[in-house]
Design a protein around this motif. Structure first.
Motif, PDB file in Angstrom:
ATOM      1  N   GLN A   1       0.651  -1.256  -0.009  1.00 17.71           N
ATOM      2  CA  GLN A   1      -0.004  -0.090  -0.059  1.00 17.71           C
ATOM      3  C   GLN A   1       0.878   1.280   0.099  1.00 17.71           C
ATOM      4  O   GLN A   1       0.640   2.234  -0.597  1.00 17.71           O
ATOM      5  CB  GLN A   1      -0.936   0.095   1.082  1.00 17.71           C
ATOM      6  CG  GLN A   1      -1.789   1.135   1.268  1.00 17.71           C
ATOM      7  CD  GLN A   1      -2.984   1.254   2.086  1.00 17.71           C
ATOM      8  OE1 GLN A   1      -3.705   0.334   2.252  1.00 17.71           O
ATOM      9  NE2 GLN A   1      -3.279   2.525   2.793  1.00 17.71           N
TER      10      GLN A   1
ATOM     11  N   GLN B   1       2.401   1.775  -3.523  1.00 17.45           N
ATOM     12  CA  GLN B   1       1.510   2.299  -4.501  1.00 17.45           C
ATOM     13  C   GLN B   1       1.047   3.682  -4.175  1.00 17.45           C
ATOM     14  O   GLN B   1       1.118   4.380  -5.043  1.00 17.45           O
ATOM     15  CB  GLN B   1       0.229   1.271  -4.267  1.00 17.45           C
ATOM     16  CG  GLN B   1       0.316  -0.068  -4.835  1.00 17.45           C
ATOM     17  CD  GLN B   1      -1.028  -0.669  -4.547  1.00 17.45           C
ATOM     18  OE1 GLN B   1      -1.953  -0.301  -4.180  1.00 17.45           O
ATOM     19  NE2 GLN B   1      -0.765  -2.172  -4.872  1.00 17.45           N
TER      20      GLN B   1
ATOM     21  N   GLU C   1       1.951   9.429  -5.943  1.00 19.63           N
ATOM     22  CA  GLU C   1       2.595  10.690  -5.854  1.00 19.63           C
ATOM     23  C   GLU C   1       3.240  11.081  -6.799  1.00 19.63           C
ATOM     24  O   GLU C   1       3.285  12.395  -7.229  1.00 19.63           O
ATOM     25  CB  GLU C   1       3.265  11.163  -4.688  1.00 19.63           C
ATOM     26  CG  GLU C   1       2.139  10.701  -3.188  1.00 19.63           C
ATOM     27  CD  GLU C   1       1.194  11.770  -2.973  1.00 19.63           C
ATOM     28  OE1 GLU C   1       1.503  12.976  -3.422  1.00 19.63           O
ATOM     29  OE2 GLU C   1       0.553  11.349  -1.987  1.00 19.63           O
TER      30      GLU C   1
ATOM     31  N   TYR D   1      -0.307   2.111  -9.399  1.00 24.48           N
ATOM     32  CA  TYR D   1      -0.221   3.435  -8.836  1.00 24.48           C
ATOM     33  C   TYR D   1      -1.551   3.837  -8.999  1.00 24.48           C
ATOM     34  O   TYR D   1      -2.395   3.306 -10.011  1.00 24.48           O
ATOM     35  CB  TYR D   1       0.703   4.481  -9.225  1.00 24.48           C
ATOM     36  CG  TYR D   1       0.562   4.491 -10.965  1.00 24.48           C
ATOM     37  CD1 TYR D   1       1.382   3.697 -11.735  1.00 24.48           C
ATOM     38  CD2 TYR D   1      -0.066   5.579 -11.596  1.00 24.48           C
ATOM     39  CE1 TYR D   1       1.304   3.644 -13.223  1.00 24.48           C
ATOM     40  CE2 TYR D   1      -0.450   5.444 -12.965  1.00 24.48           C
ATOM     41  CZ  TYR D   1       0.416   4.627 -13.603  1.00 24.48           C
ATOM     42  OH  TYR D   1       0.252   4.940 -15.150  1.00 24.48           O
TER      43      TYR D   1
ATOM     44  N   SER E   1      -5.049   4.832 -10.282  1.00 25.11           N
ATOM     45  CA  SER E   1      -5.698   4.899 -11.675  1.00 25.11           C
ATOM     46  C   SER E   1      -6.165   6.415 -12.205  1.00 25.11           C
ATOM     47  O   SER E   1      -6.012   6.692 -13.281  1.00 25.11           O
ATOM     48  CB  SER E   1      -7.444   4.255 -11.542  1.00 25.11           C
ATOM     49  OG  SER E   1      -8.075   4.978 -10.322  1.00 25.11           O
TER      50      SER E   1
ATOM     51  N   PHE F   1      -4.456   9.018 -12.284  1.00 25.53           N
ATOM     52  CA  PHE F   1      -3.199   9.762 -12.905  1.00 25.53           C
ATOM     53  C   PHE F   1      -3.154   9.145 -14.612  1.00 25.53           C
ATOM     54  O   PHE F   1      -2.310   9.876 -15.046  1.00 25.53           O
ATOM     55  CB  PHE F   1      -1.987   9.774 -12.097  1.00 25.53           C
ATOM     56  CG  PHE F   1      -2.169  10.565 -10.714  1.00 25.53           C
ATOM     57  CD1 PHE F   1      -2.639  11.650 -10.833  1.00 25.53           C
ATOM     58  CD2 PHE F   1      -1.797   9.827  -9.600  1.00 25.53           C
ATOM     59  CE1 PHE F   1      -3.019  12.365  -9.444  1.00 25.53           C
ATOM     60  CE2 PHE F   1      -2.268  10.164  -8.330  1.00 25.53           C
ATOM     61  CZ  PHE F   1      -2.647  11.561  -8.409  1.00 25.53           C
TER      62      PHE F   1
ATOM     63  N   GLU G   1      -2.069  18.605   1.390  1.00 29.29           N
ATOM     64  CA  GLU G   1      -3.144  18.338   0.644  1.00 29.29           C
ATOM     65  C   GLU G   1      -4.289  19.157   0.723  1.00 29.29           C
ATOM     66  O   GLU G   1      -5.162  19.547  -0.195  1.00 29.29           O
ATOM     67  CB  GLU G   1      -3.783  16.916   0.761  1.00 29.29           C
ATOM     68  CG  GLU G   1      -2.885  15.700   0.546  1.00 29.29           C
ATOM     69  CD  GLU G   1      -2.583  15.421  -0.961  1.00 29.29           C
ATOM     70  OE1 GLU G   1      -2.967  16.163  -1.736  1.00 29.29           O
ATOM     71  OE2 GLU G   1      -1.846  14.350  -1.118  1.00 29.29           O
TER      72      GLU G   1
ATOM     73  N   SER H   1     -13.196  -5.456  -2.685  1.00 28.24           N
ATOM     74  CA  SER H   1     -12.152  -5.036  -2.336  1.00 28.24           C
ATOM     75  C   SER H   1     -11.396  -6.119  -1.540  1.00 28.24           C
ATOM     76  O   SER H   1     -11.918  -6.634  -0.565  1.00 28.24           O
ATOM     77  CB  SER H   1     -12.390  -3.992  -1.283  1.00 28.24           C
ATOM     78  OG  SER H   1     -11.290  -3.642  -0.652  1.00 28.24           O
TER      79      SER H   1
ATOM     80  N   ASN I   1     -13.598   1.538   1.294  1.00 30.46           N
ATOM     81  CA  ASN I   1     -13.624   2.343   0.262  1.00 30.46           C
ATOM     82  C   ASN I   1     -15.092   2.847   0.245  1.00 30.46           C
ATOM     83  O   ASN I   1     -15.132   4.184  -0.417  1.00 30.46           O
ATOM     84  CB  ASN I   1     -13.252   1.443  -1.144  1.00 30.46           C
ATOM     85  CG  ASN I   1     -12.141   0.778  -0.773  1.00 30.46           C
ATOM     86  OD1 ASN I   1     -11.176   0.954  -0.012  1.00 30.46           O
ATOM     87  ND2 ASN I   1     -11.597   0.074  -1.916  1.00 30.46           N
TER      88      ASN I   1
ATOM     89  N   TRP J   1     -11.151  -1.019 -14.137  1.00 28.95           N
ATOM     90  CA  TRP J   1     -10.465  -2.298 -14.094  1.00 28.95           C
ATOM     91  C   TRP J   1      -9.197  -2.241 -15.492  1.00 28.95           C
ATOM     92  O   TRP J   1      -8.252  -2.332 -15.352  1.00 28.95           O
ATOM     93  CB  TRP J   1     -10.919  -3.492 -13.910  1.00 28.95           C
ATOM     94  CG  TRP J   1     -11.566  -3.654 -12.658  1.00 28.95           C
ATOM     95  CD1 TRP J   1     -13.030  -3.614 -12.204  1.00 28.95           C
ATOM     96  CD2 TRP J   1     -10.844  -3.861 -11.366  1.00 28.95           C
ATOM     97  NE1 TRP J   1     -13.013  -4.075 -10.751  1.00 28.95           N
ATOM     98  CE2 TRP J   1     -11.767  -3.975 -10.325  1.00 28.95           C
ATOM     99  CE3 TRP J   1      -9.470  -3.894 -11.094  1.00 28.95           C
ATOM    100  CZ2 TRP J   1     -11.319  -4.201  -8.838  1.00 28.95           C
ATOM    101  CZ3 TRP J   1      -8.844  -4.010  -9.748  1.00 28.95           C
ATOM    102  CH2 TRP J   1      -9.964  -4.179  -8.694  1.00 28.95           C
TER     103      TRP J   1
ATOM    104  N   VAL K   1      -6.609   0.188 -14.445  1.00 28.13           N
ATOM    105  CA  VAL K   1      -5.791  -0.240 -13.510  1.00 28.13           C
ATOM    106  C   VAL K   1      -4.755  -1.296 -14.003  1.00 28.13           C
ATOM    107  O   VAL K   1      -3.612  -1.634 -13.872  1.00 28.13           O
ATOM    108  CB  VAL K   1      -6.861  -1.034 -12.288  1.00 28.13           C
ATOM    109  CG1 VAL K   1      -5.664  -1.913 -11.358  1.00 28.13           C
ATOM    110  CG2 VAL K   1      -7.239  -0.016 -11.427  1.00 28.13           C
TER     111      VAL K   1
END
Ligand code: ACO
Length: 311
Positions: free
Chosen positions: A36, A39, A44, A106, A108, A110, A157, A204, A220, A267, A270
């Protein structure tokens, strides 16, 4: 012996104690955190690209300074997170290798293009807004270095979210063309922002275990609902329309009902088939290869310094 250590570990988690890098931890706990946190770090770093695309084209010096600062903050977040991850016994080189070879995931979000200036507003407002909702609970996560990194990350943020929303406010107070540009950006970023918070709880795979370990403090779907409930009034306030005909306030639940999310699209992105996945990876790998001479020079310099000291 291991059973005993496991029991003590579970008791520490139950007491809300922070687990530190040198403490005993189950191997799966270590691996899940590496997964986690790495990722997150990759997100970032890759997340610098869509906005980096607009630094040279920001509409004023003030906007440019703010955007530049934001993108630099993201680099900083990536670096803290890589460092926090290294405390679990994985090297920075391995982490980069996982990203560059396509093994590591990483976020999705971006993998979507930034086609107008309004996208800088939408990303700050929505993507950083969703990131805050996801990351505030992580300030309370059980692994000490991750929790501590999140405190500063969340403060930054918050500035990112405000600068994005302020861009949207400005556009919505502008010409019809500017208003249309803001609405168009919202139309394109809304659904991917909802997807960013991860698959439904039913889909999940990690939530159950991660909640037990207090790595995740909220599911989530809970985070997604919180994001929607927080964002809808912000859109209303400045005259933007959320692109979801099924969105409506549910008095009984005290929350908004919303339309079906396109999980096939999620998906696909991803798995590497989003609109910008290939470009993002090409840019990262290119930056790594292009920076090789700098790393070599720094290593050679440090070796020389060491030799001098030894003489
Ligand atoms: N983009 C890409 N992959 C995703 C996304 C997403 N938006 N959401 C979930 N996935 C992946 C998971 O990584 C997991 O894959 P894996 O088993 O190969 O690791 C799979 O989909 C199943 O998802 P979950 O079981 O729900 O995974 P998890 O419990 O890790 O929850 C979440 C996903 C909510 C993103 C969690 O990892 C998290 O909170 N991460 C920290 C925050 C973060 O990474 N934010 C990134 C964007 S914020 C920013 O950079 C501005």
């Amino acid at each position: 012996q291991v059973k005993n250590l496991e029991k003590q570990f579970e008791e520490r988690i139950a007491r809300d104690e922070k687990i530190e890098p040198k403490d005993w931890m189950p191997e799966k706990y270590r691996q899940t955190h590496i997964r986690q946190m790495s990722q997150h770090a990759h997100s970032e770093i890759v997340g610098m690209l869509p906005e980096g695309n607009w630094i040279t084209r920001a509409p004023s010096l003030r906007r440019k300074v703010a955007l530049l600062a934001k993108v630099q903050d993201e680099a900083g977040h990536g670096l803290y997170l890589y460092s926090a991850c290294e405390t679990l016994g994985i090297s920075r080189d391995e982490l980069y290798e996982q990203l560059h070879s396509g093994k590591a995931k990483y976020s999705s979000i971006f993998n979507y293009p930034t086609v107008t200036w309004a996208d800088m507003g939408a990303i700050g407002w929505l993507v950083d807004g969703a990131a805050i909702i996801n990351q505030v609970p992580l300030c309370n996560t059980s692994f000490g270095p991750y929790a501590r990194a999140m405190v500063r990350v969340c403060k930054e943020e918050s500035f990112h979210q405000r600068q994005g929303y302020e861009i949207m406010i400005k556009l919505m107070n502008g010409t019809q063309e500017q208003k249309d540009m803001a609405q168009d950006a919202l139309n394109r970023w809304w659904w991917p922002s909802l997807m960013m918070l991860g698959p439904t709880d039913a889909e999940s795979v990690h939530t159950e275990q991660s909640m037990k370990w207090k790595l995740k403090r909220k599911s989530n779907d809970d985070l997604r609902q919180q994001f929607i409930d927080q964002t809808v009034p912000q859109a209303d306030l400045i005259g933007l329309v959320i692109p979801d005909p099924d969105l409506k306030w549910n008095e009984e639940r005290g929350s908004h009902d919303f339309g079906e999310i396109n999980w096939d699209e999620f998906w696909q992105v991803v798995k590497g088939h989003g609109p910008m996945n290939k470009e993002r990876m090409k840019a990262r790998v290119g930056a790594w290869e292009g920076g090789e001479w700098v790393r070599d020079a720094a290593m050679a310099y440090s070796e020389k310094q060491q030799e001098r000291k030894e003489k």
